[in-house]
Write an enzyme that holds these catalytic residues in place. Structure first.
Site: not given
Ligand SMILES: *Cc1c(COP(=O)(O)O)cnc(C)c1O
Length: 394
Positions: A74, A156, A184, A204, A206, A242, A330
Site C-alpha cells: 500500500g 486506519n 483499510q 494492500s 496483508h 520481476t 506506525c
Molecule cells: C497499512 C496501511 C498502509 C500501508 O500499506 P503497506 O502494504 O503496509 O505498505 C497505507 N495506508 C493505510 C490506510 C494503511 O492502513
C-alpha cells in the site's frame, strides 16, 4: 503465571494469511517458479497466474483487470501516485498544488511533506470531530493550480469512512484527479471504483488475509503517469522488477475470498465490535469512543480510557496475551501523540490514553469476554496507581 490465551485485536495493523491463500501460494515458490517474462511453458504459466490474480483483485473493486497494477504494498501505491502525478502535472505546466487531509496514513502524509520540500504546495484539510472530511471543505480548498486530491477511504486509526464518492465528484467538477488510499477499506466495505468515480486507488494484501509486501494501484483507463520503478517491462511497463509471484497469487486469492465473504465478514466484525464496545461501556467508567459510529470500519473500536496511559494498558494486556495498539501501529514506537486524534480535537493527555482494538474474521465472542475481563482489571489497577500518584502530587 502460565500464559492462558492469546487474543489478537490488531487486524488493522495486519492479518494472518488464510489457509486457502497460503495453499495457493506454496506451489509458486517451488515447482511453479518460472519467471513470468519467460516464453517457455513454466514462464507462461506464471504469467497466467498473474493475469488470474489481476482479474481477482479487479473483481473486488469493479475495475477492469488492465487497470490494476501490482506493487510492493500500500505504501508504494501511495508513493507512486503522489510522486508520479505531481511530476507529470508539473512537467505539463498544469500546476503544483495538492490537496490531502490531516488524517492520512504516513505513506501519504510523509510523501506530501517530501513534495513540499521539492517545490510543491500542499493543503491539508481539517476534518470534523468524528473524522469526516466534508466535500464543502474540499471545494473551498481547490485552486486553479490544483493537480491532485488524495483523501483516504477509511481512516486506519478511528475507522471513519469518508464520503469518497462525493469528494471525487467535487474534484472532477474542477477537472482534478482523485486518488484514495483504500488500504483499510478493501475487504471491509463495498467498493465500486466506476460508480464512485475513483481515478486511482491504493490497496494492500496483508490487511485482507493475504501476504505482506504485496499491494496494487488501481489506475483508471486513460490516466497516464510515469513509472515509479524503472527497469523491465513488467506490469504493462509501469512497474519494473520481476514480479513477487507467490505474493501476487496470494493477494489474488485473498481478494477473491474477501469478495465472496464481504457481507458475512462485515456482519461478523460489526457484531463482535459492537459487543466489545457495549461491554467496555458497561464495565468501565470514563471512556470515550472516537470516530463516526454510522459510517465506520466494521472491526474498529477506538477508545479513550481517561486518566491513564495507553502504553501501560497495551503492555499489561500483552502480559495477558492480548494484542492491541495505541493510536496507529506506525507511531507505536514513538510517544508522539497521534496526528489523527489531534486532528479530531482530542487533547494530548487523552490521546495518550487511547487504545485501538480491531477485530477480524477469527475473533470470537469468547475472545471478547476474556479481553473485557482482563481490561477491566488492568484499567482499574492503573487508575488506582494514577490516583495515588496524583494525591502525592507526582
Ligand atoms: C497499512 C496501511 C498502509 C500501508 O500499506 P503497506 O502494504 O503496509 O505498505 C497505507 N495506508 C493505510 C490506510 C494503511 O492502513
Amino acid at each position: 503465571m502460565s500464559q492462558t490465551r492469546r487474543v489478537y485485536l490488531d487486524y488493522s495493523a495486519t492479518t494472518p494469511v488464510k489457509e486457502e491463500v497460503l495453499k495457493e501460494m506454496i506451489p509458486y515458490y517451488t515447482e511453479k517458479f518460472g519467471n513470468p517474462s519467460s516464453l517457455y511453458t513454466i514462464g507462461l504459466e506464471s504469467k497466467a497466474a498473474i493475469d488470474k490474480a489481476r482479474a481477482q483483485v479487479a473483481g473486488l473493486i469493479n475495475a477492469d483487470p488492465a487497470e490494476v497494477y501490482f506493487t510492493g504494498g500500500g505504501s508504494e501505491a501511495d508513493n507512486w501516485t503522489l510522486f508520479s502525478v505531481a511530476n507529470a502535472m508539473k512537467t505539463k505546466g498544469k500546476g503544483n498544488h495538492i490537496i490531502t487531509s490531516k488524517i492520512e496514513h504516513h505513506a501519504v502524509l510523509h510523501s506530501c511533506q517530501f513534495l513540499e520540500k521539492n517545490g510543491f504546495e500542499v493543503t491539508y484539510l481539517d476534518c470534523e470531530k468524528d473524522g469526516t472530511i466534508t466535500p464543502e471543505s474540499l471545494e473551498a480548498a481547490i485552486r486553479p493550480d490544483t493537480i491532485l486530491v488524495s483523501i483516504m477511504f477509511i481512516n486506519n486509526e478511528i475507522g471513519t469512512i469518508e464520503p469518497v464518492e462525493a469528494l471525487a465528484k467535487v474534484a472532477h467538477d474542477h477537472g482534478i484527479l482523485f486518488h484514495t488510499d483504500a488500504v483499510q477499506a478493501l475487504g471491509n466495505t463495498h467498493i465500486d471504483v466506476k460508480k464512485m468515480g475513483i481515478d486511482m486507488m491504493s490497496m494492500s494484501s496483508h490487511k485482507i488475509y493475504g501476504p505482506k509486501g504485496e499491494g496494487a494501484l488501481y489506475m483508471r483507463k486513460g490516466i497516464k503517469i510515469p513509472s515509479f520503478i524503472h527497469g523491465g517491462a513488467q506490469e504493462m511497463g509501469k512497474r519494473a522488477g520481476t514480479e513477487n509471484l507467490p505474493g501476487i497469487v496470494g493477494f489474488g486469492k485473498a481478494a477473491e475470498l474477501a469478495g465472496e465473504n464481504l457481507d458475512k465478514h462485515i456482519k461478523h466484525c460489526t457484531d463482535i465490535r459492537n459487543y466489545l464496545l457495549d461491554q467496555i461501556k458497561k464495565n468501565i467508567p470514563d471512556v470515550v469512543v472516537n470516530g463516526n459510529m454510522e459510517h465506520r470500519h466494521p472491526g474498529n473500536a477506538n477508545v479513550i480510557f481517561e486518566y491513564i496511559e495507553g502504553e501501560s494498558i497495551l503492555l499489561l494486556l500483552d502480559s495477558f496475551g492480548i494484542a492491541v495498539s495505541t493510536g496507529s501501529a506506525c507511531s507505536s514506537k514513538s510517544l508522539k501523540p497521534s496526528h489523527v486524534l489531534a486532528a479530531i480535537g482530542v487533547p494530548d493527555e487523552m490521546i495518550h490514553g487511547t487504545i485501538r482494538f480491531t477485530v477480524g474474521d477469527f475473533t470470537t465472542k469468547e475472545d471478547i469476554d476474556y479481553v473485557i475481563d482482563c481490561l477491566t482489571k488492568v484499567v482499574s489497577r492503573l487508575r488506582e496507581i494514577s490516583s495515588v500518584n496524583s494525591k502525592k502530587g507526582w
